[in-house]
Write an enzyme that holds these catalytic residues in place. Structure first.
Site, PDB file in Angstrom:
ATOM      1  CE1 TYR A  36       0.683   0.274   4.427  1.00 40.64           C
ATOM      2  CE2 TYR A  36      -1.559  -0.437   4.804  1.00 40.64           C
ATOM      3  CZ  TYR A  36      -0.327  -0.080   5.297  1.00 40.64           C
ATOM      4  OH  TYR A  36      -0.115  -0.080   6.637  1.00 40.64           O
ATOM      5  CD  GLU A  37      -0.387   5.690   1.304  1.00 32.88           C
ATOM      6  OE1 GLU A  37      -0.087   6.415   0.342  1.00 32.88           O
ATOM      7  OE2 GLU A  37      -1.467   5.770   1.902  1.00 32.88           O
TER       8      GLU A  37
END
Lengths: 596, 596
Positions: A438-439
C-alpha cells in the site's frame, strides 16, 4: 509479550545521526531540542506501551467488523484513540495555528514508530488522518483548513485517502469516479472507491474523506484528476454536524493481516450524489495527493521498521526463555537458552541491525525534511529537499521489504511455536506483508527512484550523497579499531556498487527502459541498504567516541557490534544486486510473455 | 485459479538432468523408464488437478476442527484421500512385497510435488504415513511390517511421527515420554507429544503412531531413546481392530497456515498406559528415526518447491489478466496487462527460476537415492549415497527458505488483491512459513550440513561435487552462445565462493565453532543456490541442444531464458553470503547476550 519503546536508541540516533541540536537552531523549532525530544518520547512510550500495544493481539482475534452498513472497531480501540488524540499526539508535528504542536518531523517520526510498533492496525487511523491534514494544509482554502483540520487533530473526526478504484490501483490515470459541478460551487461525487483504510468506523463522530475524482469534461489521464473533501456527515456553518452525506460503506475486506484496520469499499452517490468540495484547483488533484503521499510513504516506511523492532523484541524474549540443546562451543554444560546458539544470534542481529539501520535512515531523512522546510538559507533548504525526496522511496521500500525478512525471522526464532497464532510472532509476519504494497508497491517506489529521483537529474543527487558517504568511509578508515576499518571497507564496496548502478540507470533509462526497470527494485534495495548502512557506520563512530569517554559502556558496545554485523551481513548483499541490475536483464527480456 | 501440474517440465528434468534412462537400467527398475514416468505423471496430474487442488482453499476457510476428543477433517478431504490411496499413490515407491508399486524415488518425487502443490495440508497425511512406513521398513520386524504397512499403503490406516514434546523440539535428547516394559514383551507408554501432524482425524479407521520414548532405566540423552508403534486402536491377531488404545488427542493448534492439517497434542497413558510395541532394538530409536527423517526432510523440501510453483502459476494468471499502466518501453499504446512490466516479469522469473532450480536439484538427488539403493556396484552405491546425503539438507533448507521469498512475491504480484484472503495468494504465504520449521528448522539442516556432511569428511564430498560442477562450467564455456558463456562465468564464481566456504568450515569447525555456526544457514543457502544453479546450467545446455534439433522451440527457449535469469539474479547472491560466512562472525560474537 509487552512492547518497550526503544527511547534510548531513538535519542542516540536523533542526537548523533540526525543532529537534533541543529534542528533546534532552526526558526520555529527553538524549543524542540534534545530535552524536549526526550520528554516527548518518554510520554509517548508510556501511552503506547501501556494502552495501545496491549490491543494489538485483541485486534487480530477480534477484528473490525461490518454489519448493517456500519463498521465496529475492535473493543478498546475507541478508548485508546481518545487517549491518543486527547494527549495531543495527532497534532504533534502539525502547525500550531490549526491546533497542532508544531514539533519537528524528526520527533514525530520517533513517536510514529512507537504507535506503529505497538499496533499497526490502530496506527493506521492517525496515519491516514495525517495524510488528509497534509493535503488540506497543502491545497485547502483557509475556510477548509479551519473547518476540518482542528477537529481531525483533536480526534473528533478522522481522515481518509480515497484513491484506489477496482480498475485503478497503481495506475491512478484510470480513476473514473466522477464529480459533477453544482450551481453553489460544490460538486456531486459518483463512483466506487476500494481499499479505503479506516474508511468507515465508530471511533469518531465524522470521517473526512479526501477523494480523487474526475470533473465531468476533464482531460483523460492523470491531468484530469481533482481532489475533493467529501465528509461522511456534512458540516453546518457553525461546525456542527449536518445531514448524512451520500457516501456509504458497502463492505470491508477479509485480509491476511492488520485485521483491526477496516479496509472499506465506499460507494459514492448511489442516492443522488455525495456532496464534495473541491480542494485547490481542478485537475491538480494528483499533484496535491503526491504531497500527502510522500508523507504517507515515509509513514509506511516507519511502519516497516516499527514492526521489525516489535518482532525483534518478541524474538529476543523468547530466545532468552526457551531452553533447547547445548551450545556448540561447550560454554554451557547442558541445554541452554537458545540465545546462546550462534544461528539464533545471527537471526536476532539481522533483525536488530535492520531495524536500527532503517530507523537511523528514517530519522536522518526526517531531519532533512525539517531543514528543507525551516532553514533560513534557500540553498540549504533546496539541498535538504533533494536529499529527503531521494530518501522517501528508500525509507518506504527498503524498510518495508526488509520487514518481511525480519518478521519471518521472528517466526523462525520461535520454531514451531512461531506458527501458532497465540504466540504473536505470526501476526507480525501477516501484518507486515501489506507494507510493501500500500501507498505504492515497492515497484512503484522503485519507479519513482529511477525516474524522478535518479534519471531526471542525471544521477546528481545520488552522486552527491555518495560523496558524503565517501567522507564517512575516510573517517572510519582513519580510526584505529578493527571494527571501523572493516566497516570502511564494506561501505566503500557498497558505495562503488551504488555508483555503478547510478551510472547505469542515469545512462540507460531512456535508451533501454526494459533493461533498467528490470532492475528497479534491486536498485532500490541496494540504495536503501547503503543509506541505512551509512548511518550505521556513523553510529559506530559516535558509539566509539562515547565509549572512549566512558559513557554507557554496554549500550555503546552493543551499538558497535550491531553496526559491525550490519556491515558484514547486510552491506555485503550489494555486490550481487549490482550484478543483477547492470547485467541481469538478458533473461527477463528474452522470456516470451506467452512462455510464462 | 486451478493448478496445472508441470508434467512437461518434470519430464524434461527427469530425462535431461536426473537421467531416468540410467535409472531404468538398475535392477528392479526395468519398467521404470521415461514412458512409465510419463504415464504415471499424467495420471497423477489428473487426480491432483481435479480432486485435490480444489480442496486447498476449502481447507483454509473450513479447517480441521476438534470437538469431544475427535478431529473432523475438512469436508471433501476423506473422499479425496480415498481416491488418492485407492489409486495406489501412497505405495508408489514402496516395495511390492508390502503392497507398493516399487517405483523409483525419482518418479515418486515428481508425484509428491504435485500433491503438495495441489494442497499442502492434504499432502501432509500421506507424507507422514510415508515416514511411518519408512521407519517400519528400516527397523520393524517382519510381523510388524506385515501387520501395519499394507494397511497404511491402501489407506485403511495412516501413520504419524511422534517426536516433539513441550521441552523437546529441536533437542530430542530432552525427550521424556516413558516406556515401561510389560511381561508380554509390549510396553506401556506415558507422556505428552505435541505438534503431531494428522495425529488425530476421521479419514482412516486407525492411526499408527510411531513414538519416541525412553525405556525406564535407559541412558540419558539421545542414546536412551527407543522407537515404538502405538496404534490408536490395538490390532487383533487377524488384523481386525481391537480395543481403543490409551492415546488421546486433547487439542489441536490454531495455526497461521496449513489449517486443514490437524496439529495434535497427544496424551499417552492417562488411563493406565498406552500399549506400545518396540521397533528394532531398545535405545536405537533415534537412529531409525533419522532414516525416516531424511525421507521426510526430502519430502518437505519438495513441499517448498511445490508451493513455490503453485504460487508462481497463480501469479502468472493474475499478471496476464490484470491491466494496469502503460509499459515503460511504450510497446503498448495504453494500459497493458501487468506481465508487460519489467519488474513483474522479474518477480515472476524469480519465482519460476527458483521453483525450477529446486525441482531439478530434488530430482537429481532422488535419482542418486535410487542409484544408492539399486546400483549393482557398491562403490557407485556409496558415491551416490554420499551425494544424496549431502543434498538432503539443501533440498530441505534451500527449497523451503526460497519458498518464503517466492510466496511473498506471489502476493506482491497481486498488489492489494494479494492481501485479500479470497484471492488465494496469501494462503500460500501463510502455509509456506511452516516449511522452514518442521522436520528440523533451517538451522538444524545447516548443522547437519556442517557437522555430518562437511566437517566430518574434511569437505571431501563437497569438493567432489564441486569438481563435477567445474566440468559443467567447462562444457558451458565451450559453447558458442552468450547465455552459456555468461552462465559458465556465474557458475564459476559461485563455485569459488562455495569452495572458500567449504575450506573455512572444514578447517575451523573444531577450533572456532561459534564463528562457523554463525554462518551455518548462510552456508546452506549458498550451497543450495549453487546446487540448484548447477542443474539450471545443465538444463540450459540440454535445452540448447534440443533447440538446435528443432525440438519444441518455445519450451526450450523459455528453459534457456529461465536458466539465464537464474544465473544473473540468483547465483549472484553467493558472493555476499561468502563474505558473511568467512568474515562475518565478529559482530555475532562481540554482542553480549544481555545486550540484545
Amino acid at each position: 509479550m509487552s512492547y518497550r519503546a526503544p527511547v534510548k536508541d531513538m535519542l542516540f540516533a536523533m542526537k548523533e545521526l540526525a543532529n537534533i541540536d541543529a534542528i533546534a537552531q532552526l526558526p520555529g523549532f527553538e524549543d524542540a531540542g534534545y530535552d524536549t525530544a526526550q520528554a516527548v518520547l518518554e510520554e509517548c512510550a508510556k501511552l503506547n506501551e501501556d494502552v495501545v500495544a496491549p490491543l494489538n493481539w485483541e485486534g487480530d482475534i477480534n477484528p473490525s467488523h461490518f454489519s448493517d452498513g456500519k463498521v465496529h472497531a475492535t473493543p478498546g480501540f475507541k478508548a485508546a484513540f481518545d487517549q491518543y488524540t486527547q494527549g495531543g499526539w495527532q497534532g504533534l508535528h502539525h502547525p500550531a495555528d490549526v491546533g497542532g504542536q508544531g514539533l519537528p518531523k524528526l520527533i514525530h517520526a520517533a513517536c510514529q514508530e512507537m504507535v506503529n510498533a505497538a499496533n499497526l492496525s490502530f496506527a493506521l487511523c492517525p496515519l491516514l488522518t495525517d495524510g488528509a491534514i497534509e493535503a488540506l494544509l497543502t491545497a485547502g482554502s483557509d475556510e477548509q483548513k479551519a473547518t476540518f483540520i482542528p477537529k481531525m487533530i483533536d480526534g473528533t473526526w478522522t481522515g481518509t485517502m480515497n484513491l484506489t478504484e477496482p480498475q485503478a490501483g497503481s495506475d491512478l490515470a484510470a480513476v473514473r469516479t466522477r464529480a459533477e459541478p453544482q450551481p453553489d460551487g460544490s460538486y456531486r461525487i459518483f463512483g466506487t472507491k476500494i481499499f479505503i483504510t479506516w474508511g468507515e468506523h465508530d471511533m469518531a463522530e465524522n470521517i473526512v474523506h479526501l477523494v480523487l475524482a474526475r470533473v465531468v469534461g476533464a482531460p483523460e489521464g492523470v491531468k484530469g484528476i481533482s481532489l475533493f473533501i467529501c465528509p461522511k456527515f456534512l458540516v453546518n456553518a457553525d461546525g456542527s454536524l449536518g445531514p448524512r452525506n451520500d457516501v456509504h460503506c458497502v463492505s470491508i475486506e477479509h485480509k491476511m493481516g492488520i485485521k483491526a484496520s477496516p479496509t472499506a469499499v465506499l460507494q459514492f452517490g448511489d442516492n443522488g450524489g455525495a456532496v464534495g468540495y473541491l480542494v485547490g484547483q481542478e485537475n491538480r488533484g494528483l499533484e496535491y495527493m503526491f504531497v500527502m503521499m510522500n508523507a504517507a510513504r515515509f509513514g509506511v516506511g516507519v511502519q516497516g521498521l516499527a514492526v521489525s523492532d516489535r518482532a525483534y523484541q518478541r524474538a529476543v524474549a523468547y530466545a532468552r526463555d526457551r531452553v533447547q540443546s547445548r551450545p556448540v562451543d561447550g560454554s554451557v554444560p547442558g541445554a541452554a537458552a537458545i540465545i546462546h546458539h550462534p544461528d539464533v544470534r545471527r537471526m536476532l542481529l539481522t533483525m536488530r541491525a535492520t531495524a536500527e539501520g532503517c530507523r537511523a535512515m528514517s530519522l536522518v531523512a526526517a531531519a532533512a525534511y525539517d531543514a528543507a522546510h525551516h532553514h533560513p538559507d534557500a540553498a540549504v533548504r533546496q539541498q535538504n529537499q533533494a536529499f529527503y525526496e531521494f530518501m522517501v522511496p528508500l525509507v518506504k521500500g527498503y524498510s518495508t521489504e526488509t520487514s518481511l525478512e525480519v518478521t519471518s525471522l521472528g517466526v523462525q526464532v520461535h520454531g514451531g511455536m512461531g506458527f501458532i497464532e497465540e504466540t504473536g510472532a505470526a501476526q507480525h509476519y501477516r501484518d507486515a506483508k501489506i507494507l510493501t504494497i500500500y501507498e505504492g508497491t515497492t515497484a512503484i517506489q522503485a519507479n519513482d527512484l529511477i525516474g524522478r529521483k535518479t534519471a531526471r537529474d542525471g544521477g546528481q543527487t545520488a552522486k552527491a550523497i555518495a560523496a558524503q558517504i565517501a567522507a564517512t568511509e575516510e573517517a572510519l578508515a582513519a580510526r584505529p579499531s578493527a571494527d571501523a576499518k572493516a566497516f570502511a571497507r564494506r561501505l566503500a564496496a557498497a558505495r562503488a556498487d551504488f555508483l555503478a548502478v547510478v551510472d547505469f540507470v542515469a545512462g540507460q533509462t531512456k535508451a533501454s527502459p526494459n533493461a533498467v526497470f528490470a532492475g528497479s527494485v534491486n536498485y532500490l534495495m541496494l540504495a536503501g541498504n547503503l543509506m541505512a548502512g551509512w548511518q550505521m557506520g556513523r553510529a559506530l563512530m559516535a558509539a566509539e567516541d562515547r565509549l572512549a569517554a566512558g559513557d554507557d559502556v554496554a549500550f555503546m558496545q552493543a551499538k558497535i557490534a550491531t553496526a559491525r554485523f550490519y556491515a558484514d551481513h547486510l552491506l555485503t548483499r550489494t555486490a550481487g544486486l549490482r550484478e543483477s541490475i547492470v547485467d541481469g536483464h538478458a533473461g527477463v527480456t528474452a522470456m516470451a510473455l506467452e512462455a510464462f
